[in-house]
Design a protein around this motif. Structure first.
Motif, PDB file in Angstrom:
ATOM      1  N   THR A  59      37.212 -22.796  50.681  1.00 38.13           N
ATOM      2  CA  THR A  59      37.773 -23.911  50.007  1.00 38.13           C
ATOM      3  C   THR A  59      38.047 -25.132  51.142  1.00 38.13           C
ATOM      4  OG1 THR A  59      40.060 -23.014  49.776  1.00 38.13           O
ATOM      5  CG2 THR A  59      38.578 -22.720  47.954  1.00 38.13           C
ATOM      6  N   GLN A  60      38.228 -24.706  52.445  1.00 34.30           N
ATOM      7  CA  GLN A  60      38.772 -25.460  53.594  1.00 34.30           C
ATOM      8  C   GLN A  60      37.532 -26.249  54.102  1.00 34.30           C
ATOM      9  OE1 GLN A  60      42.012 -25.010  54.862  1.00 34.30           O
ATOM     10  NE2 GLN A  60      42.482 -23.701  53.157  1.00 34.30           N
ATOM     11  N   PHE A  61      36.122 -25.805  53.554  1.00 37.50           N
ATOM     12  CA  PHE A  61      35.219 -26.428  53.969  1.00 37.50           C
ATOM     13  C   PHE A  61      34.347 -27.354  52.983  1.00 37.50           C
ATOM     14  CE2 PHE A  61      36.162 -23.114  56.799  1.00 37.50           C
ATOM     15  CZ  PHE A  61      35.907 -23.558  57.990  1.00 37.50           C
ATOM     16  N   ASN A  63      30.971 -28.522  53.018  1.00 37.05           N
ATOM     17  CA  ASN A  63      29.621 -27.802  52.467  1.00 37.05           C
ATOM     18  C   ASN A  63      29.357 -26.423  53.090  1.00 37.05           C
ATOM     19  OD1 ASN A  63      27.912 -27.593  55.079  1.00 37.05           O
ATOM     20  ND2 ASN A  63      28.250 -29.894  54.931  1.00 37.05           N
ATOM     21  N   VAL A  64      29.180 -25.444  51.983  1.00 33.25           N
ATOM     22  CA  VAL A  64      29.270 -24.039  52.062  1.00 33.25           C
ATOM     23  C   VAL A  64      27.986 -23.706  52.042  1.00 33.25           C
ATOM     24  CG1 VAL A  64      30.016 -21.828  51.282  1.00 33.25           C
ATOM     25  CG2 VAL A  64      31.497 -23.775  51.446  1.00 33.25           C
ATOM     26  N   ASN A  65      27.053 -23.350  53.143  1.00 29.29           N
ATOM     27  CA  ASN A  65      25.780 -23.139  53.107  1.00 29.29           C
ATOM     28  C   ASN A  65      25.467 -21.399  53.036  1.00 29.29           C
ATOM     29  OD1 ASN A  65      26.499 -22.975  55.866  1.00 29.29           O
ATOM     30  ND2 ASN A  65      24.951 -23.989  56.520  1.00 29.29           N
ATOM     31  N   LYS A  66      26.208 -20.911  53.697  1.00 27.15           N
ATOM     32  CA  LYS A  66      26.405 -19.143  53.533  1.00 27.15           C
ATOM     33  C   LYS A  66      27.578 -18.622  53.142  1.00 27.15           C
ATOM     34  CE  LYS A  66      23.618 -16.924  57.237  1.00 27.15           C
ATOM     35  NZ  LYS A  66      23.564 -16.498  58.601  1.00 27.15           N
ATOM     36  N   PRO A  67      27.628 -18.361  51.833  1.00 27.32           N
ATOM     37  CA  PRO A  67      28.835 -17.759  51.243  1.00 27.32           C
ATOM     38  C   PRO A  67      29.155 -16.406  51.940  1.00 27.32           C
ATOM     39  CG  PRO A  67      26.740 -17.876  49.742  1.00 27.32           C
ATOM     40  CD  PRO A  67      26.415 -18.497  50.846  1.00 27.32           C
ATOM     41  N   ALA A  68      28.317 -15.863  52.541  1.00 30.67           N
ATOM     42  CA  ALA A  68      28.731 -14.404  53.229  1.00 30.67           C
ATOM     43  C   ALA A  68      29.484 -14.650  54.280  1.00 30.67           C
ATOM     44  CB  ALA A  68      27.367 -13.609  53.586  1.00 30.67           C
ATOM     45  N   LYS A  69      29.622 -15.871  55.016  1.00 27.99           N
ATOM     46  CA  LYS A  69      30.426 -16.197  55.828  1.00 27.99           C
ATOM     47  C   LYS A  69      31.780 -16.025  55.777  1.00 27.99           C
ATOM     48  CE  LYS A  69      28.993 -19.903  58.509  1.00 27.99           C
ATOM     49  NZ  LYS A  69      28.670 -21.512  58.604  1.00 27.99           N
ATOM     50  N   PHE A  70      32.161 -16.135  54.414  1.00 25.86           N
ATOM     51  CA  PHE A  70      33.537 -16.373  53.773  1.00 25.86           C
ATOM     52  C   PHE A  70      34.044 -14.932  52.969  1.00 25.86           C
ATOM     53  CE2 PHE A  70      31.737 -20.627  54.095  1.00 25.86           C
ATOM     54  CZ  PHE A  70      32.607 -21.089  54.981  1.00 25.86           C
ATOM     55  N   ASP A  72      36.393 -15.032  50.676  1.00 27.23           N
ATOM     56  CA  ASP A  72      36.488 -15.340  49.410  1.00 27.23           C
ATOM     57  C   ASP A  72      35.326 -15.349  48.596  1.00 27.23           C
ATOM     58  OD1 ASP A  72      35.805 -17.559  50.510  1.00 27.23           O
ATOM     59  OD2 ASP A  72      36.839 -18.692  49.179  1.00 27.23           O
ATOM     60  N   LEU A  73      34.278 -15.728  49.283  1.00 27.53           N
ATOM     61  CA  LEU A  73      33.007 -15.526  48.423  1.00 27.53           C
ATOM     62  C   LEU A  73      31.887 -14.437  48.820  1.00 27.53           C
ATOM     63  CD1 LEU A  73      31.908 -19.323  49.230  1.00 27.53           C
ATOM     64  CD2 LEU A  73      33.054 -18.408  46.895  1.00 27.53           C
ATOM     65  N   GLY A  74      32.094 -13.929  50.129  1.00 31.82           N
ATOM     66  CA  GLY A  74      31.056 -13.066  50.556  1.00 31.82           C
ATOM     67  C   GLY A  74      31.373 -11.649  49.772  1.00 31.82           C
ATOM     68  N   ILE A  75      32.691 -11.288  49.656  1.00 29.10           N
ATOM     69  CA  ILE A  75      33.161 -10.011  49.102  1.00 29.10           C
ATOM     70  C   ILE A  75      32.681 -10.006  47.452  1.00 29.10           C
ATOM     71  CG2 ILE A  75      35.012  -8.490  48.361  1.00 29.10           C
ATOM     72  CD1 ILE A  75      36.362  -9.292  50.915  1.00 29.10           C
ATOM     73  N   PRO A  76      32.949 -10.822  46.288  1.00 30.16           N
ATOM     74  CA  PRO A  76      32.469 -10.888  45.035  1.00 30.16           C
ATOM     75  C   PRO A  76      30.756 -10.861  45.090  1.00 30.16           C
ATOM     76  CG  PRO A  76      34.167 -12.738  45.518  1.00 30.16           C
ATOM     77  CD  PRO A  76      33.932 -12.164  46.870  1.00 30.16           C
ATOM     78  N   LEU A  77      30.282 -11.615  46.397  1.00 29.63           N
ATOM     79  CA  LEU A  77      28.635 -11.551  45.867  1.00 29.63           C
ATOM     80  C   LEU A  77      28.161 -10.320  46.354  1.00 29.63           C
ATOM     81  CD1 LEU A  77      26.540 -13.861  46.146  1.00 29.63           C
ATOM     82  CD2 LEU A  77      26.559 -13.796  48.538  1.00 29.63           C
ATOM     83  N   ILE A  78      28.723  -9.380  47.455  1.00 30.64           N
ATOM     84  CA  ILE A  78      28.074  -8.233  47.719  1.00 30.64           C
ATOM     85  C   ILE A  78      28.643  -7.299  46.729  1.00 30.64           C
ATOM     86  CG2 ILE A  78      30.298  -7.298  49.071  1.00 30.64           C
ATOM     87  CD1 ILE A  78      28.156  -6.001  51.049  1.00 30.64           C
ATOM     88  N   VAL A  79      29.458  -7.292  46.031  1.00 30.42           N
ATOM     89  CA  VAL A  79      30.077  -6.126  44.908  1.00 30.42           C
ATOM     90  C   VAL A  79      29.075  -6.548  43.801  1.00 30.42           C
ATOM     91  CG1 VAL A  79      31.874  -5.959  43.373  1.00 30.42           C
ATOM     92  CG2 VAL A  79      32.561  -6.260  45.775  1.00 30.42           C
TER      93      VAL A  79
END
Lengths: 167, 208
Positions: A59-61, A63-70, A72-79
């Motif tokens: 949320t500090q950025f 444009n988020v082009n790669k959710p796996a970088k973060f 907060d987004l990467g963990i839900p994505l992989i799960v």
């Protein structure tokens, strides 16, 4: 001894990326500094996932082009992807590795505590999703390589000049 | 999304020239410190995502020393010097006046010696650019790490907030004539698109 290990395929997980694999493949991510490696393992389906997080909070950025970088987004994505491949969230076991502070010296314009924040946020996101963290090896000032063995769920940590550590 | 200035061949030449002069000056200082002649390759200037700089130097698990200096002022960015572990130990020997091969581990004194090298290199780099462009630049205290290349570079990228962008990378490597005293190092200057426009304008190039 090494020869026997070589037979098993290893999949490399890049920076700000994640990979999912089923037994007997190994997932490896090289050179974690302030980044945090989050491994997830379902011992019943023997499905493993490894995520290489660079930053805690997307949320500090703008444009988020790669959710796996973060975290907060990467963990839900992989799960989510692991669930679609048959993993059960209540069985998932997480391990955290990395989050070091690599640099010594003082420079208040540089965000040197990012490793701590990466680990903290990852923990937080996992807890909110109800995923158990089995063990963590975070902090310190050394770079780490993390290897997840999908046969056992064991994580091996390599640091320079030290013996391998299995968690 | 892509807001990088269009760089022509002559712009790239100018960037190379800037780093040639900056690094030339820095290497003269280093040569005086270690009392040896040191050469460098012609610098290469490119735009790339920071994580790709890793493969320019070596494998992610390679042991390297890194001195990084943050620049502020009109051209904000990062200047960093990377030395292979072998070269790091040789540098310590040369700085302390020891026979090559004496230092086998990097202790605290060795670390501060390498940090001092980084300090001198970045200071003379910055002052060379200043005298060329009159752009005000300040360098901060150096940060030091001696560990896996990948861990160092990604941590640096995150710590400096340079995560989203591609960066201008000016890269060069150093070497010496006597093979056994060879110091191999990499130098990177990372800065933002806006700073590049300022650099060009100060050099009399027109940027749109």
């Amino acid at each position: 001894m090494e020869l026997a290990v070589k037979d098993i395929a290893e999949i490399q997980v890049g920076i700000a990326d994640y990979k999912i694999a089923r037994e007997p493949v190994k997932l490896i991510t090289l050179g974690l500094g302030s980044c945090v490696g989050v491994s997830l393992y379902d011992p019943v389906t023997r499905l493993g996932g490894l995520l290489h997080v660079m930053l805690p909070d997307s949320t500090q950025f703008n444009n988020v082009n790669k959710p796996a970088k973060f975290a907060d987004l990467g963990i839900p994505l992989i799960v989510k992807e692991m669930q679609s491949k048959g993993a059960n969230i209540s069985r998932l076991q997480a391990k955290l590795v990395g989050g070091a502070q690599m640099f010594s010296g003082l420079d208040d314009k540089m965000t040197l505590n990012i490793g701590y924040r990466n680990a903290d946020k990852s923990r937080d996101v996992l807890k909110k999703m109800g995923i158990r963290i089995l063990v963590e090896e975070v902090g310190g000032n050394r770079g780490r390589t993390m290897i997840l063995d999908t046969r056992t769920g064991q994580v091996t940590i390599r640091t320079l000049g030290n013996k391998l550590q299995v968690i | 999304m892509n807001k990088y200035p269009e760089l022509s061949a002559s712009h790239m030449d100018a960037l190379r020239e800037i780093s040639n002069i900056g690094m030339g000056n820095a290497l003269t200082s280093l040569a005086q410190l270690v009392n040896r002649r040191i050469n460098m390759n012609v610098p290469v200037a490119t735009f790339m995502p920071f994580e790709e700089t890793i493969s320019l130097v070596g494998g992610p698990e390679e042991l390297v020393s890194c001195v990084s200096v943050r620049m502020s002022g009109e051209v904000p960015g990062l200047v960093l010097f990377l030395f292979s572990s072998e070269s790091t130990l040789k540098l310590v020997d040369m700085l302390m006046g020891l026979d090559l091969g004496t230092t086998r581990e990097l202790d605290e004194i060795g670390q501060s010696a390498v940090m001092e090298v980084g300090n001198v290199l970045s200071g003379s780099f910055v002052s060379a650019i200043y005298s060329l462009t009159s752009l005000e630049m300040k360098s901060a205290v150096p940060l030091f790490a001696y560990d896996m290349l990948g861990a160092i570079l990604t941590s640096l990228m995150v710590a400096s907030g340079r995560v989203e962008e591609q960066v201008l990378v000016i890269e060069t490597s150093l070497f010496q004539e006597q093979a056994e005293a060879n110091i191999s190092g990499h130098f990177f200057m990372l800065t933002e698109p806006g700073s590049i426009t300022k650099l060009f304008n100060a050099l009399g190039f027109q940027m749109t």
